[in-house]
Design an enzyme around this catalytic site. Structure first.
Site, mmCIF file in Angstrom:
data_model
loop_
_atom_site.group_PDB
_atom_site.id
_atom_site.type_symbol
_atom_site.label_atom_id
_atom_site.label_comp_id
_atom_site.label_asym_id
_atom_site.label_seq_id
_atom_site.Cartn_x
_atom_site.Cartn_y
_atom_site.Cartn_z
ATOM 1 N N ASN A 1 136.103 22.407 -62.810
ATOM 2 C CA ASN A 1 135.753 23.618 -63.546
ATOM 3 C C ASN A 1 134.536 23.384 -64.423
ATOM 4 O OD1 ASN A 1 135.639 25.877 -65.272
ATOM 5 N ND2 ASN A 1 137.815 26.013 -65.517
ATOM 6 N N LYS B 1 149.822 25.612 -60.304
ATOM 7 C CA LYS B 1 149.240 24.326 -60.707
ATOM 8 C C LYS B 1 150.004 23.893 -61.951
ATOM 9 C CE LYS B 1 145.317 22.085 -62.799
ATOM 10 N NZ LYS B 1 143.911 22.146 -63.259
ATOM 11 N N ALA C 1 140.374 17.269 -62.024
ATOM 12 C CA ALA C 1 139.957 16.994 -63.401
ATOM 13 C C ALA C 1 139.091 15.744 -63.535
ATOM 14 C CB ALA C 1 141.151 16.861 -64.332
#
EC number: 2.8.1.10
Lengths: 264, 65
Positions: free
Chosen positions: A213, A103, A191
């Site tokens: 996350n 990533k 994100a």
């Protein structure tokens, strides 16, 4: 939450049975992280490289935990602000994690964590030529996307909003354009996702997966939130496949007008 | 030999990177290494001769997003 075979998603020739990719940072404990990963049903988790002490060996326990979960690891180059840092980090990650997947983050601004897209393209080209399979964290800029594809990327990961903000999809027009321009490229919203509805919205736009996350790890109940995201992503994908109606400005009665009693 | 290991100045009795890792108690820990900003693969550590002032980075898997 395993998908049917026809609904598996493919990255660099690897088919996975979940459209949720989960980060491993900021959980209250390793046990909660493990439970959240299991509850999410995700097949891919992200991880990083950080300095290791010969005495403390903190990374060794973490690595054992991830291996026990039986998921594929997508290492990141988080925190890298230059091409050199990102390329070197990727080389170290390939050796430690034993995967060509990376990533790729090249950060341009410390406050917004905005991708530095010129360095991103350069690093992607260098790494792709060296056999890496690059997952670039990028913006929804179509020109940058074209350059990344030209550099060898076969997956694109535009941001929904700046990392950790939880603002959701800041620019759905741009994300929709990206989907329309690259119908055959696996696209992942990476994100900025804060709530399950944001993830569902990304899937309804036709995105192939969502990477998040903080929205799970910092939730009041990370394990329950992980499951909620899995359900939202499945619902959003199913909705996309089912063919949503086009929005319209004027109201249109859904109940038949014909046959209405005259009661005025 | 004076080295900078993960940002900290250290006196390490080792002539190459493999010896330095052993001297710093890394043993069989799963780590990746770089010297002066350049990746050094595990197989090349024993042949990577060190000099005073070399900056060594030793990293391992960690939580990430």
């Amino acid at each position: 939450m395993t998908l049917g075979v026809s609904e598996e998603v493919e990255f660099y020739g690897v088919r996975v049975a979940s459209r949720l990719m989960l980060g491993t940072a900021q959980y209250p404990s390793p046990a909660v992280l493990a439970d959240a990963v299991r509850a999410s049903g995700c097949a891919i988790v992200t991880a990083s490289l950080r300095r290791e002490s010969g005495h403390l060996r903190e990374g060794q326990d973490f690595w054992g935990l991830i291996r026990d979960l039986g998921v594929r690891v997508l290492p990141n180059t988080a925190g890298c602000h230059s091409v050199k840092e990102a390329v070197t980090t990727a080389q170290m990650a390939r050796e430690v994690f034993g995967t060509p997947w990376i990533k790729l983050e090249v950060i341009g601004d410390a406050d917004t964590l905005h991708p530095e897209v010129f360095g991103l393209v350069e690093a992607a080209r260098t790494l792709s030529a060296d056999g890496f399979e690059v997952f670039p964290y990028t913006t929804a800029d179509l020109g940058v996307a074209e350059r990344l594809l030209g550099a060898g990327c076969k997956v694109l990961m535009p941001w929904g909003a700046p990392i950790g903000t939880g603002l959701g999809l800041n620019d759905t027009y741009a994300l929709r354009s990206m989907r329309a321009h690259f119908p055959d490229v696996p696209l992942v919203v990476d994100a900025g996702v804060g709530k399950p509805s944001h993830a569902a919205a990304a899937m309804e736009l036709g995105y192939d997966a969502v990477l998040l996350n903080t929205a799970v790890s910092k939730a009041g109940d990370p394990v329950a939130m992980a499951k909620a995201f899995a359900q939202a992503i499945e619902a959003g994908r199913a909705g996309y496949l089912a063919g949503p109606i086009e929005p319209r400005d004027m109201a249109a009665p859904s109940t038949p007008v014909f046959g209405r009693a005259s009661l005025a | 030999m004076k080295l900078v290991v993960n940002g900290s100045p250290l006196e390490v009795d080792a002539g190459d990177l493999a010896a330095a890792l052993a001297a710093l108690d890394y043993g069989d820990a799963k780590v990746a290494t770089a010297v002066n900003g350049a990746f050094v693969p595990a197989a090349a550590r024993a042949s990577r001769v060190l000099a005073d002032g070399d900056r060594i980075e030793i990293v391992s898997p960690r939580q990430g997003g």
